[in-house]
Write a protein that holds these residues in place. Sequence first.
Motif, PDB file in Angstrom:
ATOM      1  N   GLY A  32      39.284  50.029  11.343  1.00 48.10           N
ATOM      2  CA  GLY A  32      40.716  50.313  11.285  1.00 48.10           C
ATOM      3  C   GLY A  32      41.283  50.107   9.887  1.00 48.10           C
ATOM      4  O   GLY A  32      42.082  50.911   9.392  1.00 48.10           O
ATOM      5  N   GLY A  33      40.858  49.026   9.228  1.00 49.93           N
ATOM      6  CA  GLY A  33      41.305  48.768   7.860  1.00 49.93           C
ATOM      7  C   GLY A  33      40.814  49.834   6.899  1.00 49.93           C
ATOM      8  O   GLY A  33      41.561  50.286   6.023  1.00 49.93           O
ATOM      9  N   LEU A  34      39.569  50.253   7.064  1.00 46.73           N
ATOM     10  CA  LEU A  34      39.023  51.305   6.215  1.00 46.73           C
ATOM     11  C   LEU A  34      39.773  52.618   6.429  1.00 46.73           C
ATOM     12  O   LEU A  34      40.131  53.305   5.470  1.00 46.73           O
ATOM     13  N   ALA A  35      40.016  52.963   7.686  1.00 47.22           N
ATOM     14  CA  ALA A  35      40.751  54.205   7.984  1.00 47.22           C
ATOM     15  C   ALA A  35      42.153  54.152   7.392  1.00 47.22           C
ATOM     16  O   ALA A  35      42.625  55.131   6.794  1.00 47.22           O
ATOM     17  N   GLY A  36      42.822  53.010   7.548  1.00 48.36           N
ATOM     18  CA  GLY A  36      44.162  52.866   6.980  1.00 48.36           C
ATOM     19  C   GLY A  36      44.140  52.954   5.463  1.00 48.36           C
ATOM     20  O   GLY A  36      45.012  53.577   4.849  1.00 48.36           O
ATOM     21  N   THR A  44      47.663  60.496   3.294  1.00 48.24           N
ATOM     22  CA  THR A  44      47.679  61.088   4.626  1.00 48.24           C
ATOM     23  C   THR A  44      48.366  60.138   5.597  1.00 48.24           C
ATOM     24  O   THR A  44      47.963  58.993   5.727  1.00 48.24           O
ATOM     25  N   PHE A  45      49.377  60.604   6.293  1.00 49.05           N
ATOM     26  CA  PHE A  45      50.102  59.795   7.276  1.00 49.05           C
ATOM     27  C   PHE A  45      50.585  58.473   6.687  1.00 49.05           C
ATOM     28  O   PHE A  45      50.286  57.401   7.206  1.00 49.05           O
ATOM     29  N   VAL A  46      51.323  58.549   5.598  1.00 45.10           N
ATOM     30  CA  VAL A  46      51.833  57.343   4.944  1.00 45.10           C
ATOM     31  C   VAL A  46      53.339  57.231   5.143  1.00 45.10           C
ATOM     32  O   VAL A  46      54.017  58.233   5.350  1.00 45.10           O
ATOM     33  N   PRO A  47      53.861  56.008   5.070  1.00 41.23           N
ATOM     34  CA  PRO A  47      55.316  55.849   5.097  1.00 41.23           C
ATOM     35  C   PRO A  47      55.915  56.465   3.832  1.00 41.23           C
ATOM     36  O   PRO A  47      55.199  56.755   2.867  1.00 41.23           O
ATOM     37  N   PRO A  48      57.224  56.611   3.793  1.00 36.36           N
ATOM     38  CA  PRO A  48      57.845  57.158   2.578  1.00 36.36           C
ATOM     39  C   PRO A  48      57.600  56.232   1.380  1.00 36.36           C
ATOM     40  O   PRO A  48      57.607  55.007   1.517  1.00 36.36           O
ATOM     41  N   VAL A  49      57.402  56.830   0.207  1.00 38.79           N
ATOM     42  CA  VAL A  49      57.193  56.051  -1.016  1.00 38.79           C
ATOM     43  C   VAL A  49      58.425  55.204  -1.320  1.00 38.79           C
ATOM     44  O   VAL A  49      58.311  54.141  -1.932  1.00 38.79           O
ATOM     45  N   SER A  50      59.569  55.613  -0.839  1.00 36.59           N
ATOM     46  CA  SER A  50      60.792  54.832  -1.075  1.00 36.59           C
ATOM     47  C   SER A  50      60.675  53.415  -0.515  1.00 36.59           C
ATOM     48  O   SER A  50      61.356  52.501  -0.992  1.00 36.59           O
ATOM     49  N   ASP A  51      59.791  53.210   0.458  1.00 40.32           N
ATOM     50  CA  ASP A  51      59.577  51.869   1.018  1.00 40.32           C
ATOM     51  C   ASP A  51      58.990  50.902  -0.004  1.00 40.32           C
ATOM     52  O   ASP A  51      59.183  49.687   0.114  1.00 40.32           O
ATOM     53  N   LYS A  58      54.680  53.912  -7.215  1.00 42.49           N
ATOM     54  CA  LYS A  58      55.059  55.311  -7.050  1.00 42.49           C
ATOM     55  C   LYS A  58      54.164  56.056  -6.067  1.00 42.49           C
ATOM     56  O   LYS A  58      54.348  57.237  -5.824  1.00 42.49           O
ATOM     57  N   SER A  59      53.170  55.337  -5.517  1.00 44.96           N
ATOM     58  CA  SER A  59      52.296  55.924  -4.501  1.00 44.96           C
ATOM     59  C   SER A  59      51.762  54.784  -3.639  1.00 44.96           C
ATOM     60  O   SER A  59      51.952  53.607  -3.945  1.00 44.96           O
ATOM     61  N   TRP A  60      51.048  55.171  -2.585  1.00 45.94           N
ATOM     62  CA  TRP A  60      50.470  54.191  -1.669  1.00 45.94           C
ATOM     63  C   TRP A  60      49.027  53.849  -2.038  1.00 45.94           C
ATOM     64  O   TRP A  60      48.330  53.182  -1.270  1.00 45.94           O
ATOM     65  N   ARG A  61      48.559  54.274  -3.234  1.00 47.88           N
ATOM     66  CA  ARG A  61      47.168  54.011  -3.613  1.00 47.88           C
ATOM     67  C   ARG A  61      46.869  52.517  -3.742  1.00 47.88           C
ATOM     68  O   ARG A  61      45.868  52.034  -3.207  1.00 47.88           O
ATOM     69  N   LEU A  62      47.685  51.788  -4.487  1.00 50.19           N
ATOM     70  CA  LEU A  62      47.438  50.358  -4.657  1.00 50.19           C
ATOM     71  C   LEU A  62      47.503  49.614  -3.317  1.00 50.19           C
ATOM     72  O   LEU A  62      46.614  48.800  -3.032  1.00 50.19           O
ATOM     73  N   PRO A  63      48.500  49.880  -2.453  1.00 46.80           N
ATOM     74  CA  PRO A  63      48.454  49.244  -1.133  1.00 46.80           C
ATOM     75  C   PRO A  63      47.207  49.627  -0.328  1.00 46.80           C
ATOM     76  O   PRO A  63      46.701  48.819   0.460  1.00 46.80           O
ATOM     77  N   GLY A  64      46.681  50.827  -0.530  1.00 42.88           N
ATOM     78  CA  GLY A  64      45.453  51.230   0.146  1.00 42.88           C
ATOM     79  C   GLY A  64      44.261  50.416  -0.317  1.00 42.88           C
ATOM     80  O   GLY A  64      43.435  49.971   0.493  1.00 42.88           O
TER      81      GLY A  64
END
Length: 141
Positions: A32-36, A44-51, A58-64
Amino acid sequence: MNVVEDALNAGGPESYPHRMVFVVAESLVAVGGLAGAVQLVTGTFVPPVSDIERLGLKSWRLPGVWLLASVAVPSGAAAWLAWRRSPAAPEAVLVASGLLAVELLVQIPLVGPSALQAVFGSTSAGLAGLAVHARRLGWRR
């Protein structure tokens, strides 16, 4: 008992309490962690970057990458250690559970609470409790 159950419980289930729960549950958390992480890194299927813009992202890469490092890798390691009947397995499950809890606590202010967080939070608490119990019962050293 069949041959598979005999192989899985070699050394006796009382020698390695909750071992198969650790193997299966931590494997599922790792997947599940790997898929997320893959979803966040690829957008893919990410919350808005504004969060996360208020954090300077500026992207969800670092949180990934954070999700991969803080959830998928520790849970995968805990599953592998439990599979191998390592003496360190209960501690690895505790560490993985703690890191998963931290991940969830970091998520809530950023994206708000969700049912998925409740499921993973309950899983984290349950696995931590079983890890303590396994150690008390005498996980073989």
